[in-house]
Design a protein around this motif. Sequence first.
Motif, PDB file in Angstrom:
ATOM      1  N   LEU A   1      42.590  31.038  34.887  1.00  0.00           N
ATOM      2  CA  LEU A   1      43.854  30.579  35.441  1.00  0.00           C
ATOM      3  C   LEU A   1      43.931  31.034  36.893  1.00  0.00           C
ATOM      4  N   ALA A   2      44.544  30.227  37.746  1.00  0.00           N
ATOM      5  CA  ALA A   2      44.691  30.548  39.166  1.00  0.00           C
ATOM      6  C   ALA A   2      46.159  30.443  39.548  1.00  0.00           C
ATOM      7  N   THR A   3      46.583  31.280  40.501  1.00  0.00           N
ATOM      8  CA  THR A   3      47.970  31.263  40.934  1.00  0.00           C
ATOM      9  C   THR A   3      48.233  30.060  41.826  1.00  0.00           C
ATOM     10  N   ARG A   4      49.453  29.553  41.702  1.00  0.00           N
ATOM     11  CA  ARG A   4      49.903  28.449  42.545  1.00  0.00           C
ATOM     12  C   ARG A   4      51.408  28.547  42.679  1.00  0.00           C
ATOM     13  N   ILE A   5      51.925  28.224  43.847  1.00  0.00           N
ATOM     14  CA  ILE A   5      53.364  28.244  44.080  1.00  0.00           C
ATOM     15  C   ILE A   5      53.911  26.856  43.772  1.00  0.00           C
ATOM     16  N   ASN A   6      54.883  26.789  42.844  1.00  0.00           N
ATOM     17  CA  ASN A   6      55.427  25.498  42.464  1.00  0.00           C
ATOM     18  C   ASN A   6      56.504  25.050  43.448  1.00  0.00           C
ATOM     19  N   THR A   7      57.116  23.909  43.153  1.00  0.00           N
ATOM     20  CA  THR A   7      58.102  23.343  44.082  1.00  0.00           C
ATOM     21  C   THR A   7      59.371  24.179  44.187  1.00  0.00           C
ATOM     22  N   ASN A   8      59.591  25.071  43.240  1.00  0.00           N
ATOM     23  CA  ASN A   8      60.762  25.959  43.287  1.00  0.00           C
ATOM     24  C   ASN A   8      60.477  27.273  44.006  1.00  0.00           C
ATOM     25  N   GLY A   9      59.267  27.399  44.555  1.00  0.00           N
ATOM     26  CA  GLY A   9      58.901  28.624  45.258  1.00  0.00           C
ATOM     27  C   GLY A   9      58.482  29.744  44.342  1.00  0.00           C
ATOM     28  N   GLU A  10      58.215  29.459  43.063  1.00  0.00           N
ATOM     29  CA  GLU A  10      57.828  30.481  42.097  1.00  0.00           C
ATOM     30  C   GLU A  10      56.310  30.528  41.987  1.00  0.00           C
ATOM     31  N   VAL A  11      55.775  31.748  41.843  1.00  0.00           N
ATOM     32  CA  VAL A  11      54.333  31.925  41.666  1.00  0.00           C
ATOM     33  C   VAL A  11      54.019  31.753  40.189  1.00  0.00           C
ATOM     34  N   THR A  12      53.196  30.801  39.872  1.00  0.00           N
ATOM     35  CA  THR A  12      52.835  30.522  38.487  1.00  0.00           C
ATOM     36  C   THR A  12      51.316  30.514  38.337  1.00  0.00           C
ATOM     37  N   PHE A  13      50.868  30.620  37.087  1.00  0.00           N
ATOM     38  CA  PHE A  13      49.441  30.510  36.796  1.00  0.00           C
ATOM     39  C   PHE A  13      49.157  29.101  36.280  1.00  0.00           C
ATOM     40  N   GLU A  14      48.122  28.495  36.821  1.00  0.00           N
ATOM     41  CA  GLU A  14      47.722  27.143  36.442  1.00  0.00           C
ATOM     42  C   GLU A  14      46.343  27.192  35.810  1.00  0.00           C
ATOM     43  N   ARG A  15      46.207  26.600  34.631  1.00  0.00           N
ATOM     44  CA  ARG A  15      44.923  26.606  33.945  1.00  0.00           C
ATOM     45  C   ARG A  15      43.927  25.749  34.715  1.00  0.00           C
ATOM     46  N   VAL A  16      42.783  26.324  35.014  1.00  0.00           N
ATOM     47  CA  VAL A  16      41.780  25.601  35.799  1.00  0.00           C
ATOM     48  C   VAL A  16      40.488  25.365  35.034  1.00  0.00           C
ATOM     49  N   GLY A  17      40.277  26.050  33.883  1.00  0.00           N
ATOM     50  CA  GLY A  17      39.058  25.785  33.137  1.00  0.00           C
ATOM     51  C   GLY A  17      38.622  26.961  32.293  1.00  0.00           C
ATOM     52  N   LYS A  18      37.424  26.844  31.735  1.00  0.00           N
ATOM     53  CA  LYS A  18      36.808  27.899  30.942  1.00  0.00           C
ATOM     54  C   LYS A  18      35.503  28.322  31.588  1.00  0.00           C
ATOM     55  N   TRP A  19      35.190  29.585  31.431  1.00  0.00           N
ATOM     56  CA  TRP A  19      33.922  30.096  31.975  1.00  0.00           C
ATOM     57  C   TRP A  19      33.010  30.449  30.814  1.00  0.00           C
ATOM     58  N   HIS A  20      31.770  29.980  30.894  1.00  0.00           N
ATOM     59  CA  HIS A  20      30.759  30.291  29.894  1.00  0.00           C
ATOM     60  C   HIS A  20      29.702  31.174  30.558  1.00  0.00           C
ATOM     61  N   PRO A  21      29.859  32.492  30.522  1.00  0.00           N
ATOM     62  CA  PRO A  21      28.889  33.356  31.213  1.00  0.00           C
ATOM     63  C   PRO A  21      27.530  33.329  30.530  1.00  0.00           C
ATOM     64  N   PRO A  22      26.466  33.559  31.285  1.00  0.00           N
ATOM     65  CA  PRO A  22      25.128  33.588  30.671  1.00  0.00           C
ATOM     66  C   PRO A  22      24.980  34.799  29.754  1.00  0.00           C
ATOM     67  N   ARG A  23      24.236  34.632  28.693  1.00  0.00           N
ATOM     68  CA  ARG A  23      24.061  35.737  27.743  1.00  0.00           C
ATOM     69  C   ARG A  23      23.258  36.879  28.333  1.00  0.00           C
TER      70      ARG A  23
END
Length: 227
Positions: A15-37
């Motif tokens: 998740l990454a932070t983003r400021i919405n139209t109301n000026g609030e800092v929110t977290f936005e889902r951006v994806g999944k990470w599959h780290p190497p074993r």
Amino acid sequence: MTLVIQESNQDLQLLATRINTNGEVTFERVGKWHPPRHPTPSNPGVRHMRVQGWRGGDQHQYTFTTSWVPNLINQYRSFDGRTLKVLAKDNLPFFGLKSLPGGAAGDVPDTGIDVQIINTLALYLNFTYEVRRPNDGQYGNPLDNGTITGMIGEVANRVAHLAMSQITITRKRERVIDFSAPYYLDTLTVVSRTPQLRSRALAAFSPFTAQVRVGGEQDRESYLIGR
């Protein structure tokens, strides 16, 4: 900011932070990470990631390599119509202000270099703005008692989002707020008269103060009288 939430032994939610139209800092889902074993020097699993991402709210199955840190230029390419609070002073030719019609309290931008700049930014970055004068009428500076005055203080204290109107960049101000790249250099120049040449007759004494010269003469007279 990037937030990583572990969902299983192999998958991490991103998740990454983003400021919405109301000026609030929110977290936005951006994806999944599959780290190497088994991380290797060529694939440490820290700087890059394989992501199953979301676009437009719908999940899409795709894999790519990207950076951990969100690209702020792309992330804030659009402010989604957010309204920004802008501080300015009536200071032509940079930022001209005029009162609201009908005697209403407040100001609106009139004309000026900075007005053209913020109007262009608003057009390309998709935001609107409201402009007003600083509460104390000053440009402002950090003071020794820890307070910050003027437009600089209101931006530093997050009362306003930004300030414009020929603001000079100084080291003290840079410690409390961020400046854009400078786009105007003042052409004012300080001049002074060339100092007049001193007489060479007393050039041997010119490096010394009057007290040193007087003291030296007294010592010389005492020496002659003692002889």
